[in-house]
Scaffold this motif. Structure first.
Motif, PDB file in Angstrom:
ATOM      1  N   MET A  28      40.000  24.902  43.367  1.00  0.00           N
ATOM      2  CA  MET A  28      38.846  25.765  43.599  1.00  0.00           C
ATOM      3  C   MET A  28      38.430  26.417  42.279  1.00  0.00           C
ATOM      4  SD  MET A  28      36.737  26.971  45.780  1.00  0.00           S
ATOM      5  CE  MET A  28      35.439  28.186  45.674  1.00  0.00           C
ATOM      6  N   VAL A  29      37.123  26.348  41.965  1.00  0.00           N
ATOM      7  CA  VAL A  29      36.591  26.960  40.750  1.00  0.00           C
ATOM      8  C   VAL A  29      35.735  28.164  41.129  1.00  0.00           C
ATOM      9  CG1 VAL A  29      35.154  26.626  38.710  1.00  0.00           C
ATOM     10  CG2 VAL A  29      36.583  24.751  39.534  1.00  0.00           C
ATOM     11  N   ILE A  30      35.990  29.279  40.479  1.00  0.00           N
ATOM     12  CA  ILE A  30      35.142  30.469  40.633  1.00  0.00           C
ATOM     13  C   ILE A  30      34.480  30.698  39.283  1.00  0.00           C
ATOM     14  CG2 ILE A  30      35.073  32.935  41.140  1.00  0.00           C
ATOM     15  CD1 ILE A  30      37.460  32.597  42.940  1.00  0.00           C
ATOM     16  N   ASP A  31      33.189  30.403  39.196  1.00  0.00           N
ATOM     17  CA  ASP A  31      32.500  30.469  37.910  1.00  0.00           C
ATOM     18  C   ASP A  31      32.055  31.896  37.607  1.00  0.00           C
ATOM     19  OD1 ASP A  31      30.182  30.959  39.393  1.00  0.00           O
ATOM     20  OD2 ASP A  31      29.433  28.899  39.208  1.00  0.00           O
ATOM     21  N   ASP A  32      31.460  32.074  36.431  1.00  0.00           N
ATOM     22  CA  ASP A  32      31.067  33.410  35.985  1.00  0.00           C
ATOM     23  C   ASP A  32      30.029  34.031  36.915  1.00  0.00           C
ATOM     24  OD1 ASP A  32      32.798  33.075  33.912  1.00  0.00           O
ATOM     25  OD2 ASP A  32      31.252  32.792  32.368  1.00  0.00           O
ATOM     26  N   GLY A  33      29.106  33.223  37.421  1.00  0.00           N
ATOM     27  CA  GLY A  33      28.104  33.749  38.338  1.00  0.00           C
ATOM     28  C   GLY A  33      28.739  34.330  39.583  1.00  0.00           C
TER      29      GLY A  33
ATOM     30  N   ARG B  80      30.390  37.638  38.794  1.00  0.00           N
ATOM     31  CA  ARG B  80      29.422  38.730  38.699  1.00  0.00           C
ATOM     32  C   ARG B  80      28.934  39.148  40.087  1.00  0.00           C
ATOM     33  NH1 ARG B  80      28.142  35.999  33.601  1.00  0.00           N
ATOM     34  NH2 ARG B  80      26.650  34.570  34.579  1.00  0.00           N
ATOM     35  N   ALA B  81      28.784  38.189  40.995  1.00  0.00           N
ATOM     36  CA  ALA B  81      28.384  38.513  42.359  1.00  0.00           C
ATOM     37  C   ALA B  81      29.454  39.357  43.043  1.00  0.00           C
ATOM     38  CB  ALA B  81      28.119  37.239  43.160  1.00  0.00           C
ATOM     39  N   ARG B  82      30.698  38.989  42.847  1.00  0.00           N
ATOM     40  CA  ARG B  82      31.804  39.759  43.422  1.00  0.00           C
ATOM     41  C   ARG B  82      31.826  41.178  42.870  1.00  0.00           C
ATOM     42  NH1 ARG B  82      36.977  36.645  44.843  1.00  0.00           N
ATOM     43  NH2 ARG B  82      36.224  34.670  45.691  1.00  0.00           N
ATOM     44  N   ALA B  83      31.644  41.318  41.561  1.00  0.00           N
ATOM     45  CA  ALA B  83      31.645  42.649  40.962  1.00  0.00           C
ATOM     46  C   ALA B  83      30.529  43.509  41.541  1.00  0.00           C
ATOM     47  CB  ALA B  83      31.510  42.543  39.438  1.00  0.00           C
ATOM     48  N   GLY B  84      29.343  42.937  41.681  1.00  0.00           N
ATOM     49  CA  GLY B  84      28.224  43.692  42.229  1.00  0.00           C
ATOM     50  C   GLY B  84      28.491  44.194  43.625  1.00  0.00           C
ATOM     51  N   ARG B  85      29.101  43.361  44.450  1.00  0.00           N
ATOM     52  CA  ARG B  85      29.367  43.738  45.835  1.00  0.00           C
ATOM     53  C   ARG B  85      30.607  44.635  45.966  1.00  0.00           C
ATOM     54  NH1 ARG B  85      26.514  41.562  49.804  1.00  0.00           N
ATOM     55  NH2 ARG B  85      25.164  39.746  49.374  1.00  0.00           N
ATOM     56  N   ARG B  86      31.705  44.207  45.376  1.00  0.00           N
ATOM     57  CA  ARG B  86      32.973  44.867  45.641  1.00  0.00           C
ATOM     58  C   ARG B  86      33.165  46.160  44.859  1.00  0.00           C
ATOM     59  NH1 ARG B  86      36.867  39.492  46.261  1.00  0.00           N
ATOM     60  NH2 ARG B  86      35.645  38.609  47.986  1.00  0.00           N
ATOM     61  N   LEU B  87      32.517  46.280  43.726  1.00  0.00           N
ATOM     62  CA  LEU B  87      32.588  47.526  42.963  1.00  0.00           C
ATOM     63  C   LEU B  87      31.414  48.447  43.289  1.00  0.00           C
ATOM     64  CD1 LEU B  87      33.841  46.181  39.513  1.00  0.00           C
ATOM     65  CD2 LEU B  87      35.166  46.993  41.476  1.00  0.00           C
ATOM     66  N   LEU B  88      30.695  48.126  44.348  1.00  0.00           N
ATOM     67  CA  LEU B  88      29.608  48.962  44.894  1.00  0.00           C
ATOM     68  C   LEU B  88      28.514  49.231  43.869  1.00  0.00           C
ATOM     69  CD1 LEU B  88      31.639  51.616  46.963  1.00  0.00           C
ATOM     70  CD2 LEU B  88      31.101  49.231  47.503  1.00  0.00           C
TER      71      LEU B  88
ATOM     72  N   GLU C 212      39.420  32.626  48.278  1.00  0.00           N
ATOM     73  CA  GLU C 212      39.017  31.606  47.316  1.00  0.00           C
ATOM     74  C   GLU C 212      37.553  31.202  47.448  1.00  0.00           C
ATOM     75  OE1 GLU C 212      43.228  30.411  48.788  1.00  0.00           O
ATOM     76  OE2 GLU C 212      41.455  31.428  49.577  1.00  0.00           O
ATOM     77  N   GLY C 213      36.948  31.447  48.594  1.00  0.00           N
ATOM     78  CA  GLY C 213      35.600  30.963  48.849  1.00  0.00           C
ATOM     79  C   GLY C 213      34.521  31.774  48.170  1.00  0.00           C
ATOM     80  N   PRO C 214      33.281  31.248  48.179  1.00  0.00           N
ATOM     81  CA  PRO C 214      32.164  31.937  47.521  1.00  0.00           C
ATOM     82  C   PRO C 214      31.716  33.169  48.297  1.00  0.00           C
ATOM     83  CG  PRO C 214      31.379  30.001  48.674  1.00  0.00           C
ATOM     84  CD  PRO C 214      32.867  29.949  48.761  1.00  0.00           C
ATOM     85  N   VAL C 215      31.097  34.106  47.581  1.00  0.00           N
ATOM     86  CA  VAL C 215      30.466  35.268  48.203  1.00  0.00           C
ATOM     87  C   VAL C 215      28.965  35.168  47.954  1.00  0.00           C
ATOM     88  CG1 VAL C 215      32.520  36.695  47.849  1.00  0.00           C
ATOM     89  CG2 VAL C 215      30.688  36.749  46.160  1.00  0.00           C
TER      90      VAL C 215
END
Length: 386
Positions: A1-6, A9-17, A273-276
């Motif tokens: 499973m690959v989690i790319d930079d995009g 950044r999506a995870r940071a935007g959501r999870r760090l509020l 592991e999946g996309p957000v």
């Protein structure tokens, strides 16, 4: 499973509020979302929290810190002061703060032996007991006020002898910090504004005992939930633990390996592991030492290396940053007349500029007459206010 930079950044935007759709109603939600709010600079707790609150106000942060004491400050990970929720505090204490306190106590005893007279481990322990008794009688008191009850606190040590920054330091200032790391006392409402470093102390009831291994696993679990994927080096840097401690905690939570951009190995919690989904485009004005910019050791996926010298001081402390959709794209500062000024490092488009301007207006609105100067000043911040 690959989690790319995009995706990172999506995870940071959501999870760090940071994306507006995730803004919280209460500061406790913010503290848990970022694991802990950096508190080395008193202003950072307020600015970081309000950047993530639907209705930003210093009063909301005061409520949690001083009225309900649902947010507590601990000298913990990386020997840094963090504000964490009261429910999480026992884990942080067992995982990091007590170890820090033990090292601080040993260092204090060494300094007392070298630069003060008449001190021994027994006298230090006796002084600690006297301070706690005085606080129990007073309810709360500043270090200076406690010095009237416990004269030993007024004694001084000469620190950094022979260096340009040689200075005297009171025993009291070091000892109260030790007692706070041990979980015996807490900081109360400052004497002055919420930016003040002058505050009284109050005794606190002991936290529930948590086994150290369980506590470390919980700290790492929360970090992965908020900041994952991250590397082993990220976790080691953020916690300040040994590599062995980090690896054991990662194993205890069952961390799963994923591939990051460029092929580096990252770690996430099982099932993560999946996309957000990408959040709506968002901008943020974050203060110096904000958890988002200080969350990882490896920062190239959200911060261009060439921009680091402008945004960090020589000790590695981050200054105020401007964000657009998960990347640091500039910096900001507040001038003496109250104006919030900012600069972008690149052309990010009209939509981004409009979003940044909206955040500037929002920040200036809740700050009102308050003027904020970061404790750790950076080249760009100094340039903007000049």
């Amino acid at each position: 499973m690959v989690i790319d930079d995009g995706q990172r950044r999506a995870r940071a935007g959501r999870r760090l509020l940071l994306a507006p759709a995730g803004w919280a109603a209460r500061v406790e939600e913010v503290a848990d979302a970022v694991v802990g709010l950096h508190a080395s600079d008193p202003a950072t707790v307020y600015l970081s929290a309000c950047a993530r609150l639907r209705e930003p106000s210093a009063a909301e942060v005061d409520r949690a810190l001083y009225d309900e004491v649902s947010l507590v400050k601990l000298l913990s990970m990386r020997r840094t002061l963090f504000a964490v929720t009261d429910a999480f505090a026992p884990y942080v204490s067992a995982a990091a703060a007590r170890q820090i306190a033990a090292k601080e106590r040993a260092t204090l005893l060494k300094h007392l032996a070298e630069f003060a007279e008449g001190w021994s481990p027994e006298r230090l322990a006796e002084t600690e007991r006297a301070v706690l008794a005085a606080l129990a009688a007073r309810g709360e008191a500043t270090t200076a006020e406690l010095g009237a009850d416990v004269p030993a606190l007024r004694e001084t040590m000469l620190m950094s002898v022979g260096k340009p920054y040689e200075a005297k330091q009171s025993v009291g200032s070091r000892l109260l910090r030790l007692l706070a790391s041990d979980g015996h006392v807490r900081r109360c409402r400052p004497r002055g504004s919420w930016l003040s470093n002058s505050y009284p102390w109050a005794p606190v009831a002991p936290w529930p005992e948590v086994p150290v291994r369980e506590a470390k696993a919980e700290v790492v679990r929360r970090w992965l939930a908020s900041y994952g994927p991250g590397t082993v080096e990220d976790v080691k840097w953020w916690t300040g633990w040994t590599l062995g401690e980090v690896r054991r905690a990662l194993a205890d939570v069952g961390a799963v390996e994923v591939a990051l951009a460029g092929g580096a190995a990252g770690l996430v919690l099982p099932g993560d592991e999946g996309p957000v989904a990408e959040p709506e485009p968002w901008a943020a004005l974050l203060p110096g030492l904000d958890p988002a910019v200080m969350g990882w050791r490896g920062r190239d996926w959200y911060l261009r290396p060439r921009d680091v010298p402008a945004l960090f001081d020589r000790a590695g402390n981050a200054g105020p940053t401007v964000w657009w959709c998960g990347r640091v794209v500039g910096g900001w500062a507040q001038r003496a007349d109250g104006e919030v000024v900012w600069r972008l490092f690149e052309d990010v488009g009209a939509e981004a500029r409009a979003a940044v301007e909206a955040r500037v207006e929002r920040l200036a609105g809740w700050l009102g007459a308050v003027r904020v100067t970061p404790r750790f000043r950076t080249p760009l911040e100094r340039e903007l206010v000049a």
